[in-house]
Design a protein around this motif. Structure first.
Motif, PDB file in Angstrom:
ATOM      1  N   LYS A  42     -15.071 -13.230   2.464  1.00  0.00           N
ATOM      2  CA  LYS A  42     -15.572 -13.353   1.090  1.00  0.00           C
ATOM      3  C   LYS A  42     -15.059 -14.632   0.433  1.00  0.00           C
ATOM      4  N   SER A  43     -13.783 -14.923   0.605  1.00  0.00           N
ATOM      5  CA  SER A  43     -13.206 -16.115   0.000  1.00  0.00           C
ATOM      6  C   SER A  43     -13.854 -17.388   0.538  1.00  0.00           C
ATOM      7  N   ASN A  87     -17.512 -17.620  -0.677  1.00  0.00           N
ATOM      8  CA  ASN A  87     -17.558 -17.997  -2.097  1.00  0.00           C
ATOM      9  C   ASN A  87     -17.323 -19.492  -2.279  1.00  0.00           C
ATOM     10  N   ARG A  88     -16.333 -20.032  -1.557  1.00  0.00           N
ATOM     11  CA  ARG A  88     -16.068 -21.476  -1.640  1.00  0.00           C
ATOM     12  C   ARG A  88     -17.289 -22.271  -1.180  1.00  0.00           C
ATOM     13  N   ASN A 114     -20.407 -21.342  -1.118  1.00  0.00           N
ATOM     14  CA  ASN A 114     -21.505 -21.213  -2.086  1.00  0.00           C
ATOM     15  C   ASN A 114     -21.316 -22.163  -3.262  1.00  0.00           C
ATOM     16  N   ARG A 115     -20.071 -22.299  -3.740  1.00  0.00           N
ATOM     17  CA  ARG A 115     -19.806 -23.233  -4.838  1.00  0.00           C
ATOM     18  C   ARG A 115     -20.061 -24.669  -4.390  1.00  0.00           C
TER      19      ARG A 115
END
Length: 109
Positions: free
Chosen positions: A29-30, A33-34, A36-37
């Motif tokens: 997930k981490s 998320n990175r 995706n940003r």
């Protein structure tokens, strides 16, 4: 981490085989998320170019995207050392050290 041979050459990053790693849900997930940003930052930069934004404004956004990629690399490398490298050393596979050194050399180019 396990070795898996590919059936189709187009699916491989390396000629014959590649390694895989099962990640914890938290790590996955981490990292996602990175990414995706970062993907959003890159789309934003593309939009700036398409809208003829001022060069220095684009360059500042590119620097921010580079910093985000570096942060991603740091997180991934730390996880790799704590899991893959440590486990391989515990199992007596010291070849992982050479792999890590080679990876670090590529990252520092």
């Amino acid at each position: 981490m396990k070795n898996e041979c590919c059936n189709k050459a187009k699916d491989c990053l390396v000629e014959c085989c590649h390694k895989t790693k099962e990640r914890s849900p938290e790590e996955y997930k981490s990292l996602i998320n990175r990414l995706n940003r970062i993907e959003g930052q890159i789309r934003g930069i593309k939009g700036m170019v398409e809208k003829n934004a001022y060069c220095t404004d684009i360059l500042i956004q590119v620097a921010a995207a580079n910093a985000a990629l570096n942060a991603f690399n740091k997180e991934l490398l730390a996880n790799h050392i704590k899991t893959c490298v440590a486990n391989n050393i515990r199992e007596g596979n010291n070849e992982i050290i050479d792999e890590l050194v080679t990876t670090l050399q590529k990252l520092m180019k």
